[in-house]
Design a protein around this motif. Structure first.
Motif, PDB file in Angstrom:
ATOM      1  N   PHE A  44      -4.917   1.588   6.875  1.00 14.06           N
ATOM      2  CA  PHE A  44      -5.916   2.527   7.399  1.00 14.06           C
ATOM      3  C   PHE A  44      -5.310   3.473   8.436  1.00 14.06           C
ATOM      4  O   PHE A  44      -5.826   4.551   8.658  1.00 14.06           O
ATOM      5  CB  PHE A  44      -7.135   1.794   7.953  1.00 14.06           C
ATOM      6  N   ARG A  45      -4.217   3.083   9.073  1.00 12.32           N
ATOM      7  CA  ARG A  45      -3.496   4.019   9.949  1.00 12.32           C
ATOM      8  C   ARG A  45      -2.834   5.108   9.109  1.00 12.32           C
ATOM      9  O   ARG A  45      -2.784   6.265   9.503  1.00 12.32           O
ATOM     10  CB  ARG A  45      -2.443   3.278  10.782  1.00 12.32           C
ATOM     11  N   LEU A  46      -2.315   4.716   7.956  1.00 15.05           N
ATOM     12  CA  LEU A  46      -1.661   5.691   7.074  1.00 15.05           C
ATOM     13  C   LEU A  46      -2.677   6.609   6.400  1.00 15.05           C
ATOM     14  O   LEU A  46      -2.456   7.815   6.288  1.00 15.05           O
ATOM     15  CB  LEU A  46      -0.839   4.970   6.006  1.00 15.05           C
ATOM     16  N   VAL A  47      -3.770   6.017   5.911  1.00 21.53           N
ATOM     17  CA  VAL A  47      -4.834   6.781   5.244  1.00 21.53           C
ATOM     18  C   VAL A  47      -6.168   6.216   5.731  1.00 21.53           C
ATOM     19  O   VAL A  47      -6.600   5.158   5.274  1.00 21.53           O
ATOM     20  CB  VAL A  47      -4.756   6.673   3.705  1.00 21.53           C
ATOM     21  N   PRO A  48      -6.814   6.905   6.676  1.00 23.32           N
ATOM     22  CA  PRO A  48      -8.095   6.406   7.171  1.00 23.32           C
ATOM     23  C   PRO A  48      -9.139   6.322   6.053  1.00 23.32           C
ATOM     24  O   PRO A  48      -9.106   7.103   5.087  1.00 23.32           O
ATOM     25  CB  PRO A  48      -8.506   7.454   8.217  1.00 23.32           C
ATOM     26  N   ALA A  49     -10.062   5.375   6.194  1.00 28.33           N
ATOM     27  CA  ALA A  49     -11.165   5.260   5.245  1.00 28.33           C
ATOM     28  C   ALA A  49     -11.913   6.590   5.206  1.00 28.33           C
ATOM     29  O   ALA A  49     -12.182   7.190   6.248  1.00 28.33           O
ATOM     30  CB  ALA A  49     -12.108   4.136   5.651  1.00 28.33           C
ATOM     31  N   GLY A  50     -12.181   7.068   4.007  1.00 24.44           N
ATOM     32  CA  GLY A  50     -12.865   8.345   3.832  1.00 24.44           C
ATOM     33  C   GLY A  50     -11.919   9.527   3.686  1.00 24.44           C
ATOM     34  O   GLY A  50     -12.353  10.621   3.328  1.00 24.44           O
ATOM     35  N   PHE A  73       0.866  -1.178   0.000  1.00 25.56           N
ATOM     36  CA  PHE A  73       0.000   0.000   0.000  1.00 25.56           C
ATOM     37  C   PHE A  73       0.898   1.223   0.000  1.00 25.56           C
ATOM     38  O   PHE A  73       1.884   1.272   0.733  1.00 25.56           O
ATOM     39  CB  PHE A  73      -0.909   0.020   1.232  1.00 25.56           C
ATOM     40  N   ASP A  74       0.550   2.206  -0.817  1.00 23.09           N
ATOM     41  CA  ASP A  74       1.312   3.451  -0.903  1.00 23.09           C
ATOM     42  C   ASP A  74       0.326   4.608  -0.793  1.00 23.09           C
ATOM     43  O   ASP A  74      -0.691   4.625  -1.504  1.00 23.09           O
ATOM     44  CB  ASP A  74       2.058   3.498  -2.241  1.00 23.09           C
ATOM     45  N   THR A  75       0.630   5.581   0.057  1.00 22.99           N
ATOM     46  CA  THR A  75      -0.282   6.708   0.250  1.00 22.99           C
ATOM     47  C   THR A  75      -0.458   7.537  -1.019  1.00 22.99           C
ATOM     48  O   THR A  75      -1.427   8.278  -1.138  1.00 22.99           O
ATOM     49  CB  THR A  75       0.197   7.624   1.398  1.00 22.99           C
ATOM     50  N   ALA A  76       0.450   7.394  -1.990  1.00 24.99           N
ATOM     51  CA  ALA A  76       0.300   8.116  -3.258  1.00 24.99           C
ATOM     52  C   ALA A  76      -0.863   7.558  -4.083  1.00 24.99           C
ATOM     53  O   ALA A  76      -1.393   8.249  -4.943  1.00 24.99           O
ATOM     54  CB  ALA A  76       1.587   8.034  -4.071  1.00 24.99           C
ATOM     55  N   SER A  77      -1.267   6.331  -3.807  1.00 25.34           N
ATOM     56  CA  SER A  77      -2.430   5.702  -4.460  1.00 25.34           C
ATOM     57  C   SER A  77      -3.351   5.192  -3.357  1.00 25.34           C
ATOM     58  O   SER A  77      -3.449   3.987  -3.112  1.00 25.34           O
ATOM     59  CB  SER A  77      -1.991   4.537  -5.349  1.00 25.34           C
ATOM     60  N   PRO A  78      -4.019   6.103  -2.663  1.00 27.72           N
ATOM     61  CA  PRO A  78      -4.712   5.731  -1.426  1.00 27.72           C
ATOM     62  C   PRO A  78      -5.922   4.812  -1.590  1.00 27.72           C
ATOM     63  O   PRO A  78      -6.378   4.243  -0.601  1.00 27.72           O
ATOM     64  CB  PRO A  78      -5.133   7.086  -0.846  1.00 27.72           C
ATOM     65  N   TYR A  79      -6.423   4.656  -2.794  1.00 25.20           N
ATOM     66  CA  TYR A  79      -7.564   3.769  -3.006  1.00 25.20           C
ATOM     67  C   TYR A  79      -7.134   2.347  -3.357  1.00 25.20           C
ATOM     68  O   TYR A  79      -7.973   1.454  -3.440  1.00 25.20           O
ATOM     69  CB  TYR A  79      -8.448   4.294  -4.138  1.00 25.20           C
ATOM     70  N   ALA A  80      -5.851   2.125  -3.597  1.00 21.85           N
ATOM     71  CA  ALA A  80      -5.388   0.862  -4.167  1.00 21.85           C
ATOM     72  C   ALA A  80      -4.468   0.083  -3.232  1.00 21.85           C
ATOM     73  O   ALA A  80      -3.796   0.646  -2.375  1.00 21.85           O
ATOM     74  CB  ALA A  80      -4.654   1.136  -5.471  1.00 21.85           C
ATOM     75  N   VAL A  81      -4.464  -1.222  -3.438  1.00 22.95           N
ATOM     76  CA  VAL A  81      -3.481  -2.116  -2.840  1.00 22.95           C
ATOM     77  C   VAL A  81      -2.876  -2.923  -3.986  1.00 22.95           C
ATOM     78  O   VAL A  81      -3.433  -2.993  -5.082  1.00 22.95           O
ATOM     79  CB  VAL A  81      -4.097  -3.062  -1.785  1.00 22.95           C
ATOM     80  N   CYS A  82      -1.734  -3.531  -3.719  1.00 20.04           N
ATOM     81  CA  CYS A  82      -1.062  -4.325  -4.738  1.00 20.04           C
ATOM     82  C   CYS A  82      -0.732  -5.689  -4.148  1.00 20.04           C
ATOM     83  O   CYS A  82      -0.277  -5.780  -3.004  1.00 20.04           O
ATOM     84  CB  CYS A  82       0.214  -3.608  -5.183  1.00 20.04           C
ATOM     85  N   LEU A  83      -0.967  -6.730  -4.914  1.00 15.26           N
ATOM     86  CA  LEU A  83      -0.536  -8.081  -4.576  1.00 15.26           C
ATOM     87  C   LEU A  83       0.575  -8.418  -5.556  1.00 15.26           C
ATOM     88  O   LEU A  83       0.350  -8.428  -6.772  1.00 15.26           O
ATOM     89  CB  LEU A  83      -1.697  -9.071  -4.699  1.00 15.26           C
ATOM     90  N   ALA A  84       1.797  -8.637  -5.047  1.00 11.06           N
ATOM     91  CA  ALA A  84       2.963  -8.828  -5.912  1.00 11.06           C
ATOM     92  C   ALA A  84       3.648 -10.152  -5.611  1.00 11.06           C
ATOM     93  O   ALA A  84       3.703 -10.599  -4.467  1.00 11.06           O
ATOM     94  CB  ALA A  84       3.943  -7.682  -5.707  1.00 11.06           C
ATOM     95  N   PHE A  85       4.171 -10.736  -6.677  1.00  9.62           N
ATOM     96  CA  PHE A  85       4.925 -11.983  -6.589  1.00  9.62           C
ATOM     97  C   PHE A  85       6.319 -11.734  -7.142  1.00  9.62           C
ATOM     98  O   PHE A  85       6.469 -11.041  -8.141  1.00  9.62           O
ATOM     99  CB  PHE A  85       4.229 -13.086  -7.393  1.00  9.62           C
ATOM    100  N   PRO A  86       7.341 -12.322  -6.533  1.00 10.67           N
ATOM    101  CA  PRO A  86       8.701 -12.100  -7.026  1.00 10.67           C
ATOM    102  C   PRO A  86       8.873 -12.691  -8.427  1.00 10.67           C
ATOM    103  O   PRO A  86       8.133 -13.583  -8.828  1.00 10.67           O
ATOM    104  CB  PRO A  86       9.579 -12.822  -6.005  1.00 10.67           C
ATOM    105  N   PRO A  87       9.869 -12.186  -9.158  1.00  5.90           N
ATOM    106  CA  PRO A  87      10.097 -12.701 -10.507  1.00  5.90           C
ATOM    107  C   PRO A  87      10.532 -14.165 -10.480  1.00  5.90           C
ATOM    108  O   PRO A  87      11.178 -14.615  -9.537  1.00  5.90           O
ATOM    109  CB  PRO A  87      11.207 -11.814 -11.059  1.00  5.90           C
ATOM    110  N   LEU A  88      10.148 -14.883 -11.515  1.00  3.01           N
ATOM    111  CA  LEU A  88      10.583 -16.265 -11.692  1.00  3.01           C
ATOM    112  C   LEU A  88      11.547 -16.299 -12.870  1.00  3.01           C
ATOM    113  O   LEU A  88      11.168 -15.965 -13.991  1.00  3.01           O
ATOM    114  CB  LEU A  88       9.385 -17.179 -11.986  1.00  3.01           C
ATOM    115  N   GLY A  89      12.775 -16.648 -12.608  1.00  2.31           N
ATOM    116  CA  GLY A  89      13.760 -16.695 -13.689  1.00  2.31           C
ATOM    117  C   GLY A  89      13.950 -15.328 -14.311  1.00  2.31           C
ATOM    118  O   GLY A  89      14.195 -14.347 -13.618  1.00  2.31           O
TER     119      GLY A  89
END
Length: 133
Positions: free
Chosen positions: A110-116, A29-45
């Motif tokens: 939500f501590r970083l960016v409260p809902a609303g 989660f990044d406060t620069a994109s407060p509506y979004a979350v990211c699910l990331a997987f490390p690179p394979l090969g």
């Protein structure tokens, strides 16, 4: 200035060929994109890291009941898990994440960016400057 939080965890792919094999993933989660979350997987090969970005509210609501249409859906799963289903035109993957990790990650976000309060963290001027020549 943006602030971010990231939680690493082991996830499984219950509908994959090896449903009990854990795979490392990160919730971001990044406060620069407060509506979004990211699910990331490390690179394979030689491949690039795989990541999906979707709504923070979708992840939050999906802990309690099935939500979402289209590319990403979220639902409570068995054994204190959250199931995140990712779809592309050619594939579908179900990711099983420990519910406790999802909850702790969301509490941090939500501590970083409260809902609303998301709009208070948007830099509209920078976005417009990027879009307009």
């Amino acid at each position: 200035m943006t602030v971010a939080t990231s939680w690493s965890t082991a996830v499984t792919l219950p509908e994959g060929p090896f449903p009990d094999v854990a795979v490392e993933a990160q919730l971001r989660f990044d406060t620069a994109s407060p509506y979004a979350v990211c699910l990331a997987f490390p690179p394979l090969g030689d491949d690039d890291a795989a990541q999906w970005t979707f709504g923070r509210e979708l992840l939050d609501r999906g802990r309690h009941g099935p939500v979402g249409l289209g590319d990403v859906t979220v639902a409570p799963g068995p054994e204190d898990r959250v199931l995140i289903t990712l779809r592309s035109p050619s594939a579908r993957a179900v990711i099983s994440v420990p519910a406790a990790v999802v909850t702790a990650f969301l509490l941090d976000s939500f501590r970083l960016v409260p809902a609303g309060a998301e709009t208070e963290h948007l830099d509209v001027d920078a976005a417009l400057a990027h879009l307009l020549p």
